[in-house]
Design a protein around this motif. Structure first.
Motif, PDB file in Angstrom:
ATOM      1  N   ASP A 138       0.846  -1.186   0.000  1.00 29.34           N
ATOM      2  CA  ASP A 138       0.000   0.000   0.000  1.00 29.34           C
ATOM      3  C   ASP A 138       0.890   1.248   0.000  1.00 29.34           C
ATOM      4  O   ASP A 138       0.883   2.031   0.952  1.00 29.34           O
ATOM      5  N   VAL A 139       1.630   1.436  -1.121  1.00 26.71           N
ATOM      6  CA  VAL A 139       2.642   2.504  -1.146  1.00 26.71           C
ATOM      7  C   VAL A 139       2.069   3.872  -0.843  1.00 26.71           C
ATOM      8  O   VAL A 139       2.683   4.670  -0.129  1.00 26.71           O
ATOM      9  N   ASN A 140       0.863   4.171  -1.353  1.00 27.35           N
ATOM     10  CA  ASN A 140       0.296   5.512  -1.156  1.00 27.35           C
ATOM     11  C   ASN A 140      -0.675   5.555   0.020  1.00 27.35           C
ATOM     12  O   ASN A 140      -1.390   6.532   0.179  1.00 27.35           O
ATOM     13  N   ASP A 141      -0.706   4.526   0.808  1.00 26.66           N
ATOM     14  CA  ASP A 141      -1.594   4.455   1.966  1.00 26.66           C
ATOM     15  C   ASP A 141      -3.048   4.783   1.598  1.00 26.66           C
ATOM     16  O   ASP A 141      -3.675   5.661   2.189  1.00 26.66           O
ATOM     17  N   PRO A 145      -6.539  -2.386  -2.643  1.00 27.81           N
ATOM     18  CA  PRO A 145      -5.688  -3.381  -3.297  1.00 27.81           C
ATOM     19  C   PRO A 145      -5.806  -3.253  -4.805  1.00 27.81           C
ATOM     20  O   PRO A 145      -6.762  -3.724  -5.394  1.00 27.81           O
ATOM     21  N   THR A 146      -4.895  -2.545  -5.426  1.00 24.34           N
ATOM     22  CA  THR A 146      -4.990  -2.329  -6.862  1.00 24.34           C
ATOM     23  C   THR A 146      -3.983  -3.196  -7.598  1.00 24.34           C
ATOM     24  O   THR A 146      -4.180  -4.387  -7.753  1.00 24.34           O
ATOM     25  N   SER A 147      -2.909  -2.584  -8.051  1.00 27.82           N
ATOM     26  CA  SER A 147      -1.990  -3.332  -8.904  1.00 27.82           C
ATOM     27  C   SER A 147      -0.839  -3.947  -8.115  1.00 27.82           C
ATOM     28  O   SER A 147      -0.180  -4.854  -8.591  1.00 27.82           O
ATOM     29  N   ASP A 148      -0.609  -3.432  -6.926  1.00 27.44           N
ATOM     30  CA  ASP A 148       0.591  -3.857  -6.216  1.00 27.44           C
ATOM     31  C   ASP A 148       0.398  -5.097  -5.364  1.00 27.44           C
ATOM     32  O   ASP A 148       0.882  -5.178  -4.245  1.00 27.44           O
ATOM     33  N   LEU A 149      -0.342  -6.069  -5.938  1.00 27.43           N
ATOM     34  CA  LEU A 149      -0.546  -7.316  -5.208  1.00 27.43           C
ATOM     35  C   LEU A 149       0.685  -8.204  -5.339  1.00 27.43           C
ATOM     36  O   LEU A 149       1.252  -8.339  -6.420  1.00 27.43           O
TER      37      LEU A 149
HETATM   38  C1  LIG Z   1       1.135   6.381  -5.837  1.00 28.80           C
HETATM   39  O1  LIG Z   1       1.179   7.773  -6.075  1.00 28.80           O
HETATM   40  C2  LIG Z   1       2.008   8.138  -7.176  1.00 28.80           C
HETATM   41  C3  LIG Z   1       2.055   9.640  -7.226  1.00 28.80           C
HETATM   42  O2  LIG Z   1       0.799  10.195  -6.960  1.00 28.80           O
HETATM   43  C4  LIG Z   1       1.443   7.547  -8.449  1.00 28.80           C
HETATM   44  O3  LIG Z   1       2.286   7.860  -9.537  1.00 28.80           O
HETATM   45  C5  LIG Z   1       1.384   6.032  -8.290  1.00 28.80           C
HETATM   46  O4  LIG Z   1       0.760   5.455  -9.420  1.00 28.80           O
HETATM   47  C6  LIG Z   1       0.582   5.667  -7.050  1.00 28.80           C
HETATM   48  N1  LIG Z   1       0.674   4.237  -6.857  1.00 28.80           N
HETATM   49  C7  LIG Z   1      -0.407   3.485  -6.657  1.00 28.80           C
HETATM   50  C8  LIG Z   1      -0.164   2.033  -6.494  1.00 28.80           C
HETATM   51  O5  LIG Z   1      -1.524   3.940  -6.615  1.00 28.80           O
END
Ligand SMILES: *[C@@H]1O[C@H](CO)[C@@H](O)[C@H](O)[C@H]1NC(C)=O
Ligand SMILES: *[C@@H]1O[C@H](CO)[C@@H](O)[C@H](O)[C@H]1NC(C)=O
Ligand SMILES: *[C@@H]1O[C@H](CO)[C@@H](O)[C@H](O)[C@H]1NC(C)=O
Ligand SMILES: *[C@@H]1O[C@H](CO)[C@@H](O)[C@H](O)[C@H]1NC(C)=O
Ligand SMILES: *[C@@H]1O[C@H](CO)[C@@H](O)[C@H](O)[C@H]1NC(C)=O
Ligand SMILES: *[C@@H]1O[C@H](CO)[C@@H](O)[C@H](O)[C@H]1NC(C)=O
Ligand SMILES: *[C@@H]1O[C@H](CO)[C@@H](O)[C@H](O)[C@H]1NC(C)=O
Ligand SMILES: *[C@@H]1O[C@H](CO)[C@@H](O)[C@H](O)[C@H]1NC(C)=O
Ligand SMILES: *[C@@H]1O[C@H](CO)[C@@H](O)[C@H](O)[C@H]1NC(C)=O
Ligand SMILES: *[C@@H]1O[C@H](CO)[C@@H](O)[C@H](O)[C@H]1NC(C)=O
Ligand SMILES: *[C@@H]1O[C@H](CO)[C@@H](O)[C@H](O)[C@H]1NC(C)=O
Ligand SMILES: *[C@@H]1O[C@H](CO)[C@@H](O)[C@H](O)[C@H]1NC(C)=O
Length: 404
Positions: A138-141, A145-149
């Protein structure tokens, strides 16, 4: 004379009347409670591990809990051959039994290896399969659950411990490659009567339900910002659990700050009656000894039809019991944006009830009721007495005036 009037009729009611009304309230509550618990019939439980098997089956254990009522039996079957599965079969006879052909059951290639007999006594059956554990970064908190599974953990590939029995409760722990000393555990409890578990969320259960607590302890996260999902499959013959209702619940002393209860139910088409359910409160805990600050919200996705054949292939119990399984699946996800990540405690626990009939519903507890009664009742009593006093004084004043 005026002084005497003031004493009996001041702004504060004298303590005897208040305490006697409280005593009355309390005795009414305890009466209600005792008549309520007398009404709910208990069940007789018996526990059997690997029924009919001469030795511990190499593929994993099968637990059978027989829960016998006056005119019916609930068979709870819990198995770790493949993905952990809990199957509940309700029969209209107090002498129905379970038979297993172990060679067939372990081969896992044909249905009918596990039978509840007589077959004509079966009223309803439902099973829940714990199929996958999913983890995402969950990089952006955002807690989405999107692509980063990460690649999912298939629970059917875990190495599971033997079942550890203690009374009508049993513990199963397992691990995947890469868990180091971390574990995913499931604890099943079956109940002879109505009650409440000791540990939070302290779900209310009846003798018609069983409780499963699932927890993830010490599993090394694959990212510092990891969050988890748990995928469940509900399986049935004709009427699998198919829709989730979210009801308002009260914020009581047992599950503080949780105002909802979710129930995944199965019902006949067009009828409002519920045949069976999986119920949970939308909360998980980040510590084994939960406190309010370690509660974390839990959400669920909409149930989606799944391939019954694939589900049967993942679980010996489903394969063995159902000829034509129908399945629905959903994901439970733990944590919201802004909540601590899994690595903060490396622990997560969640609790569900699987049962037949209508799900139990929390009522206000006697403690809360009496607090409310005192909180609302005392001002009412004061108001009434105050009003009566004013009336009496006015009448007294009116009747004395001519004499003065
Ligand atoms: C997280 O945020 C960055 C910058 O806003 C964006 O480029 C990236 O796609 C985001 N990542 C996810 C997994 O949503
Ligand atoms: C449970 O067992 C007791 C003693 O064996 C018996 O008296 C009672 O009727 C049983 N209750 C049910 C619900 O079967
Ligand atoms: C159980 O069955 C007996 C007779 O078969 C009947 O008299 C009794 O009322 C039934 N009890 C319940 C709780 O349905
Ligand atoms: C169990 O199944 C096997 C294979 O189908 C069969 O040969 C055997 O007779 C069965 N055992 C019993 C006790 O029914
Ligand atoms: C099931 O598997 C066993 C051994 O793995 C095999 O002997 C048997 O023929 C198979 N049965 C079916 C119906 O495929
Ligand atoms: C209940 O059991 C009897 C046999 O004892 C059976 O004939 C009947 O079909 C069963 N009822 C249901 C609804 O399954
Ligand atoms: C079985 O469970 C009990 C408590 O539930 C625990 O004390 C014991 O260590 C467990 N045994 C094994 C072998 O895990
Ligand atoms: C449990 O199920 C039995 C049989 O359907 C029913 O008679 C009983 O009222 C149920 N008890 C509760 C507490 O729901
Ligand atoms: C796992 O091992 C680490 C050290 O290797 C230890 O600190 C931790 O407490 C262990 N966790 C469990 C759940 O046993
Ligand atoms: C968990 O991950 C966050 C984000 O990288 C980090 O700031 C924090 O120190 C980690 N906590 C633990 C207990 O490792
Ligand atoms: C249930 O009812 C809906 C419409 O109310 C219908 O479309 C559906 O086919 C029915 N399903 C079954 C299994 O009868
Ligand atoms: C659970 O989530 C994963 C990842 O988003 C998805 O691939 C899977 O289909 C979901 N399962 C269900 C039953 O919705």
């Amino acid at each position: 004379m005026a002084a005497a009037k003031n004493r009996s009729c001041g702004p504060f009611p004298s303590s005897p009347s208040l305490s006697s009304s409280l005593v009355l309230l309390f005795s009414v509550f305890s009466l209600c409670q005792s008549s309520f618990s007398a009404e709910t019939s208990g069940r007789n439980l018996s526990v059997e591990l690997n029924p009919g098997s001469p030795s511990a089956p190499p593929g994993g254990d099968l637990l059978h809990v027989r829960s016998v009522g006056d005119n019916d039996t609930l068979h709870f079957l819990f198995c770790s051959q493949g993905a952990p599965t809990l199957l509940l079969v309700h029969t209209n006879s107090s002498s129905s039994s379970v038979t297993v052909n172990w060679t067939q059951f372990e081969a896992r290639n044909a249905s009918g290896s596990l039978k509840v007999e007589p077959e004509s006594s079966i009223l309803y059956s439902s099973a829940i399969v714990f199929s996958r554990l999913l983890e995402y970064d969950d990089v952006n908190d955002t807690a989405e659950p999107t692509s980063d599974l990460f690649p999912p953990y298939e629970l059917q590939d875990f190495s599971w411990s033997r079942l550890n029995l203690s009374g009508p409760s049993s513990l199963l722990c397992g691990a995947a490659a890469g868990f180091s000393n971390g574990t995913l555990c499931l604890q099943l409890s079956v109940f002879a009567s109505e009650g409440r578990d000791q540990s939070w969320p302290r779900l209310l259960h009846t003798a018609n339900s069983s409780q499963l607590r699932v927890w993830l302890d010490g599993v090394p996260p694959r990212a510092t910002r990891s969050r988890f999902l748990l995928e469940l499959q509900a399986v049935g013959g004709a009427n699998p659990l198919s829709r989730v209702e979210v009801l308002r619940s009260i914020d009581d002393e047992f599950t503080p700050s949780i105002f909802k209860v979710s129930q995944w139910v199965s019902s006949l088409n067009g009828s409002s009656g519920v045949l069976g359910f999986l119920q949970w409160k939308p909360v998980a805990y980040r510590r084994a000894d939960p406190a309010l600050e370690f509660a974390t919200p839990c959400r669920h996705s909409d149930p989606r039809p799944q391939s019954g054949a694939r589900t049967a292939a993942s679980s010996a119990l489903i394969r063995g019991f159902y000829a034509e399984p129908q399945a629905f699946g959903l994901n439970a996800s733990f944590g919201l944006a802004g909540e601590p990540f899994y690595n903060s405690t490396k622990f997560l626990s969640w609790t569900v009830l699987l049962g037949v009939g209508s799900p139990p519903l929390d009522a206000f507890s006697p403690l809360v009721l009496s607090l409310m009664a005192v909180g609302l009742g005392t001002p009412m009593i004061l108001l009434l007495m105050g009003g009566a006093c004013v009336c009496l004084r006015k009448r007294a004043a009116a009747s004395y005036e001519p004499i003065n």
